[in-house]
Write a protein that holds these residues in place. Structure first.
Motif, PDB file in Angstrom:
ATOM      1  N   TRP A 150       0.816  -1.208   0.000  1.00  0.00           N
ATOM      2  CA  TRP A 150       0.000   0.000   0.000  1.00  0.00           C
ATOM      3  C   TRP A 150       0.852   1.262   0.000  1.00  0.00           C
ATOM      4  O   TRP A 150       0.523   2.241  -0.645  1.00  0.00           O
ATOM      5  CB  TRP A 150      -0.921  -0.010   1.221  1.00  0.00           C
ATOM      6  N   ARG A 151       1.945   1.228   0.750  1.00  0.00           N
ATOM      7  CA  ARG A 151       2.748   2.436   0.913  1.00  0.00           C
ATOM      8  C   ARG A 151       3.370   2.877  -0.410  1.00  0.00           C
ATOM      9  O   ARG A 151       3.651   4.053  -0.612  1.00  0.00           O
ATOM     10  CB  ARG A 151       3.835   2.190   1.956  1.00  0.00           C
ATOM     11  N   TYR A 152       3.590   1.897  -1.322  1.00  0.00           N
ATOM     12  CA  TYR A 152       4.254   2.210  -2.576  1.00  0.00           C
ATOM     13  C   TYR A 152       3.294   2.093  -3.764  1.00  0.00           C
ATOM     14  O   TYR A 152       3.697   1.774  -4.876  1.00  0.00           O
ATOM     15  CB  TYR A 152       5.454   1.278  -2.778  1.00  0.00           C
ATOM     16  N   PHE A 153       2.025   2.348  -3.520  1.00  0.00           N
ATOM     17  CA  PHE A 153       1.018   2.279  -4.583  1.00  0.00           C
ATOM     18  C   PHE A 153       1.370   3.266  -5.688  1.00  0.00           C
ATOM     19  O   PHE A 153       1.685   4.436  -5.437  1.00  0.00           O
ATOM     20  CB  PHE A 153      -0.363   2.604  -4.011  1.00  0.00           C
ATOM     21  N   SER A 154       1.316   2.785  -6.947  1.00  0.00           N
ATOM     22  CA  SER A 154       1.725   3.614  -8.073  1.00  0.00           C
ATOM     23  C   SER A 154       0.771   3.386  -9.238  1.00  0.00           C
ATOM     24  O   SER A 154      -0.207   2.619  -9.143  1.00  0.00           O
ATOM     25  CB  SER A 154       3.160   3.279  -8.490  1.00  0.00           C
ATOM     26  N   LEU A 155       1.086   4.025 -10.366  1.00  0.00           N
ATOM     27  CA  LEU A 155       0.248   3.892 -11.559  1.00  0.00           C
ATOM     28  C   LEU A 155       0.200   2.449 -12.040  1.00  0.00           C
ATOM     29  O   LEU A 155      -0.852   1.968 -12.499  1.00  0.00           O
ATOM     30  CB  LEU A 155       0.787   4.803 -12.666  1.00  0.00           C
ATOM     31  N   SER A 156       1.311   1.721 -11.944  1.00  0.00           N
ATOM     32  CA  SER A 156       1.307   0.321 -12.379  1.00  0.00           C
ATOM     33  C   SER A 156       0.361  -0.513 -11.529  1.00  0.00           C
ATOM     34  O   SER A 156      -0.321  -1.423 -12.039  1.00  0.00           O
ATOM     35  CB  SER A 156       2.725  -0.247 -12.318  1.00  0.00           C
ATOM     36  N   ASP A 157       0.271  -0.217 -10.235  1.00  0.00           N
ATOM     37  CA  ASP A 157      -0.682  -0.933  -9.376  1.00  0.00           C
ATOM     38  C   ASP A 157      -2.116  -0.598  -9.781  1.00  0.00           C
ATOM     39  O   ASP A 157      -2.999  -1.470  -9.761  1.00  0.00           O
ATOM     40  CB  ASP A 157      -0.453  -0.561  -7.911  1.00  0.00           C
ATOM     41  N   ALA A 158      -2.359   0.670 -10.116  1.00  0.00           N
ATOM     42  CA  ALA A 158      -3.696   1.061 -10.551  1.00  0.00           C
ATOM     43  C   ALA A 158      -4.092   0.307 -11.826  1.00  0.00           C
ATOM     44  O   ALA A 158      -5.239  -0.133 -11.978  1.00  0.00           O
ATOM     45  CB  ALA A 158      -3.744   2.573 -10.779  1.00  0.00           C
ATOM     46  N   LEU A 159      -3.147   0.142 -12.736  1.00  0.00           N
ATOM     47  CA  LEU A 159      -3.429  -0.612 -13.964  1.00  0.00           C
ATOM     48  C   LEU A 159      -3.729  -2.079 -13.645  1.00  0.00           C
ATOM     49  O   LEU A 159      -4.582  -2.700 -14.294  1.00  0.00           O
ATOM     50  CB  LEU A 159      -2.235  -0.508 -14.919  1.00  0.00           C
ATOM     51  N   THR A 160      -3.045  -2.618 -12.644  1.00  0.00           N
ATOM     52  CA  THR A 160      -3.322  -4.002 -12.233  1.00  0.00           C
ATOM     53  C   THR A 160      -4.757  -4.137 -11.737  1.00  0.00           C
ATOM     54  O   THR A 160      -5.475  -5.092 -12.072  1.00  0.00           O
ATOM     55  CB  THR A 160      -2.341  -4.429 -11.137  1.00  0.00           C
ATOM     56  N   PHE A 161      -5.210  -3.171 -10.937  1.00  0.00           N
ATOM     57  CA  PHE A 161      -6.586  -3.218 -10.440  1.00  0.00           C
ATOM     58  C   PHE A 161      -7.588  -3.011 -11.578  1.00  0.00           C
ATOM     59  O   PHE A 161      -8.655  -3.638 -11.581  1.00  0.00           O
ATOM     60  CB  PHE A 161      -6.778  -2.161  -9.353  1.00  0.00           C
TER      61      PHE A 161
END
Length: 887
Positions: free
Chosen positions: A414-425
């Motif tokens: 969670w602390r390092y949430f980024s655009l790539s994580d958003a694309l994963t979701f």
């Protein structure tokens, strides 16, 4: 009759009665010590709760609403008396719980209970927990100026909006008038209770306010509809912030080894992160207002998006509480790490963290899917389609959870949430939605379902999943940008490396930086913003800021320009200089590549600064533990927990950082108890002095006893450090006219100078007409320098310049002005401090109010004030100052 009349009556009575109760409290010595903020240095009267209750009582008599709330008024009066006893005798929490349980039983006896279930027995149990819990929550909430009264006013106003309109001349209307009267009294009290407050509620006041918030819910809830959102969710939403704060405190204390904590509330955690006290209170007020608004919406519209909105806000507040739970504010952390150290709350979830995430996601999927139906269908159409929602929810939930797992949504942090994580979701939501529709098509031919519901569901779910994962990062950056405390820092260079540095600093609460903005020599970037921070100007602007004392630290992110000149300037003005870069060092091969980063290395400066500065003022420390200087019995002092090293190490670190020397007057018995830290004092080049052995007043001793007492302490210090001890300071500055013989004894024992005379009139010490300058006293045993504590004349009165309680109580601006005035007179200030003044969390015990106030007043302000003092003025030991005068 308009509800404005009882509100205005309560407001008027409160505005009149609060100053009266404040005056009486000060006359009786019923005061609350300041919490440590420099702006709240004055003590606060403790009769605020009396004023609130008296305003409500008188108003109820004038309005004739006594018959509507007799049980509440009687129980409130009992709680007010109980709270006063708790303030005086410091009753244990278990005692409070027992008292509140008795009060709750009285309400049950008179048939006041929540109607949340079909079982009267279960409702009775819930009512007991509700009254005890809500009252305790408001009692705990009274920990900062304006917090408890402000949230009670906000919650009460929202509650009033959920019950109006009511039929005039009815029992419910009389209770509504009483609620308006209470809100007016709270508003009047807030006039004197907002930061910095001059009056506080006291234990009784917070208990009474909490009881009103709990009991009025019972009295208004009788006869309400059976809709679950109205009956259960609305009261919980109205009082969400007090409930969440109390839960956070309870979990924190349960998870910690020591249960007795005083600074683990949500407000304290916000201050530890860097918000000012006022900003922390305002943020909690805002959350309470949003929660109350949602409650009003849910009450007036029990269908449609109200339930979804309530669920989403509840989840958001829960995530915010989890974030605050990770902020360390407990006593078992070193003082230099107290401000905003982010650590787990004593519970290591380990692999269970993924289980918590999956549970949260299950809830988010359900809320999103339900919200999609409620947004798409309303009224009769919603009821007709609800069966399709219930039938398809297990399919959508199961398919979506599998999609989240397969796509890899549970691999991020969670602390390092980024655009790539958003694309994963986004990918997981897309896969889940398409697969769920395929399953529904296979099972039910998609009969009764619409594409629009799944489109809304997909958008809602993506926002909820992304928002939950990004929440910690968003909160961190939001709070960091609004910090009011910490070292003021600018970044030199607004290019890519500067951007990376800012991103690193936005998540660095440990060092407590307050980012002011960028410095960049490119004129095209002037007045632009990078990551929301302004480009303040070029190199000349930075020089002006350093010379004006507007910055504490500079981070260079490039190597162009006059770096060496900037380094010399920072040394001269005591500003920390850092260089931010990362070297990629290729271990196998001939090449090396340098790329920008945020690895920060500090430029050494303390030694050079010490060489450049001229000694002007004398820094002295009375080395004694927190219990030595307070008027309690010897048995209590012997049983007290030693805490000397907590404050002493902080002080030594601050002196070392600024390259300053000091004179440490050491109390004899501490030599064997704290030998390592005392050896550190000697090893770092500070001057050693003697503070006696018994810490008794000199004028209560005989010359013989004083000589033995001093000799014993002097020899113990010399044996430990291997250095001759030639400086002395009496406990409590107790060389007065009645004990001037002590100077002869000191000269006979071989001391070169003394610093025990305070040229003021004080109830415990002082020779008011003594010399303001150091004087060489000719005693029968030889000459002895007397270095009196610094004072000055203001408005025909002799006042101390600074030091000890005066340093803590004076606004820093007054201390600074006093130092400047002494410099204009060509005098060196003798500044003094105790190590326990840098340990604000040391135990509080009861004794006479006057010494108790001077001991505990404004302890939290010592460290920030001292940092500024050491930055703005140069210090040496008393011996250094004497040597400079006699050179």
């Amino acid at each position: 009759m308009s509800l404005a009349l009882p509100f205005l009556l309560g407001l008027f009575l409160s505005v009149v009665l609060v100053p009266v109760c404040r005056f009486v409290a000060f006359r009786l010595g019923y005061i609350v010590l300041p919490a440590g903020d420099p702006e709240s240095a004055k003590p606060k009267a403790g009769f605020g709760g009396v004023a609130i209750f008296a305003s409500v009582l008188i108003g109820a008599a004038v309005m004739g609403v006594f018959p509507a709330v007799p049980v509440l008024l009687a129980c409130s009066a009992a709680l007010l008396l109980f709270g006063a006893a708790s303030d005086v005798f410091s009753l244990k929490p278990a005692t409070k719980v027992v008292a509140l349980t008795v009060i709750a039983s009285v309400f049950l006896f008179f048939d006041f209970r929540l109607q949340w279930t079909e079982s009267m027995t279960l409702d009775s149990v819930i009512t007991l927990f509700w009254i005890v819990g809500v009252t305790s929550a408001f009692n705990l909430l009274d920990n900062m100026d304006g917090l408890c009264a402000g949230i009670a006013l906000i919650a009460g106003t929202a509650f009033l909006m959920t019950v109006v309109p009511v039929e005039p001349n009815s029992l419910l209307f009389a209770r509504t008038e009483y609620l308006a009267l209470l809100l007016g009294a709270l508003a009047g009290f807030l006039v004197f209770n907002v930061h910095p407050a001059s009056v506080s509620m006291g234990e009784g006041g917070s208990l009474v306010v909490g009881l009103h918030m709990a009991a009025l819910t019972l009295q208004f809830a009788r006869g309400r509809g059976s809709n679950l959102l109205s009956v259960v969710a609305v009261p919980l939403l109205l009082l969400m912030i007090p409930i969440v704060d109390a839960t956070l405190v309870a979990v924190s204390r349960f998870a910690s080894e020591t249960r007795a904590r005083t600074h683990d509330h949500s407000s304290h955690r916000l201050v530890a992160i860097g918000l000012s006290e006022r900003a922390a209170v305002n943020l909690l007020w805002l959350l309470a207002a949003v929660s109350g608004l949602i409650a009003v919406i849910a009450e007036n519209r029990t269908t449609g998006p109200a339930g979804v909105l309530a669920a989403m806000f509840t989840i958001a507040v829960a995530l915010f509480a989890v974030y605050l739970a990770r902020v360390q504010v407990h006593e078992d952390v070193a003082p230099d790490q107290l401000s905003g150290a982010i650590v787990p709350l004593g519970i290591d979830l380990g692999y269970r963290r993924r289980l918590v995430e999956a549970t949260l996601d299950s809830l988010l999927v359900t809320v999103a899917y339900y919200g999609a139906y409620r947004l798409r269908f309303e009224g009769v159409e919603a009821a007709d389609n609800f069966v399709y929602f219930v039938r398809s929810l297990p399919i959508v939930l199961g398919v979506q959870m599998i999609a989240l797992f397969v796509v890899g949504a549970y691999r991020g942090m969670w602390r390092y949430f980024s655009l790539s994580d958003a694309l994963t979701f986004a990918k997981a939501v897309f896969v889940g939605v398409v697969t769920a529709q395929a399953v529904l098509l296979f099972l039910y031919d998609f009969q009764g379902y619409t594409q629009s519901v799944f489109a809304v569901y997909a958008m809602l779910l993506f926002l909820l999943l992304g928002g939950s994962r990004a929440s910690f990062r968003v909160i961190t950056e939001y709070l960091q940008r609004r910090r009011h405390t910490g070292r003021r820092l600018v970044v030199y260079g607004a290019a890519d490396s500067g951007s990376m540095t800012i991103r690193h600093l936005l998540h660095d609460f440990q060092h407590g930086y307050r980012i002011l903005g960028f410095i960049d020599d490119d004129w095209q970037k002037q007045h632009a913003r990078v990551h929301g921070y302004p480009v303040l100007g070029g190199h000349d602007r930075l020089v002006d800021m350093i010379m004006a004392g507007e910055v504490d630290a500079v981070v260079i992110t490039h190597t162009s320009g006059d770096v060496h000149g900037l380094e010399r300037l920072c040394r001269r003005y005591g500003v920390a200089l850092y260089h931010s870069r990362l070297e990629w060092l290729q271990l196998t091969g001939p090449t090396r590549v340098d790329v920008p980063s945020t690895a920060v290395a500090e430029t050494p400066r303390a030694a050079a600064r010490a060489e450049e500065q001229v000694i002007r003022h004398a820094f002295s420390v009375d080395v004694e533990d927190w219990y030595h200087g307070i008027p309690v019995g010897r048995e209590m002092k012997e049983a007290a927990a030693p805490r000397l090293e907590r404050g002493l190490h902080v002080l030594l670190d601050l002196l070392a950082e600024r390259g300053a020397r000091a004179t440490f007057f050491i109390l004899g018995p501490l030599v064997h108890k704290h030998a390592p830290v005392l050896r550190r004092i000697a090893a770092e080049g500070h001057e050693l002095g003697c503070h006696g052995w018994s810490h008794d007043l000199v004028y209560t001793m005989t010359p013989e006893r004083f000589a033995d007492d001093t000799r014993q302490a002097r020899d113990a210090i010399a044996d430990l450090t291997g250095r001759r001890v030639t400086a002395f300071r009496a406990p409590y500055f107790s060389i007065t006219r009645d004990s001037m013989w002590a100077l002869d004894v000191l000269a006979e024992l071989g001391f070169s100078y003394d610093s025990s005379i305070f040229p003021v009139r004080n109830w415990r010490y002082g020779i008011e007409d003594f010399s303001r300058d150091p004087v060489l006293v000719q005693t029968q045993s030889g000459p002895l320098w007397e270095f009196p504590i610094s004072v000055m004349e203001r408005y025909g009165q002799t006042i101390p310049v600074s030091g000890g309680a005066y340093f803590r109580l004076y606004p820093y601006g007054l201390t600074r002005a006093n130092f400047k005035a002494q410099e204009r007179l060509g005098r060196s200030v003798i500044f003094y401090l105790h190590p326990w003044e840098l340990d604000p969390d040391h135990p509080q015990v009861s004794f006479a109010w006057k010494p108790r106030f001077t001991h505990y007043a404004n302890l939290q302000s010592t460290r920030p004030k001292l940092v500024r003092l050491l930055r703005e003025f140069s210090f040496g030991s008393i011996g250094d100052v004497i040597a400079a005068r006699t050179a």
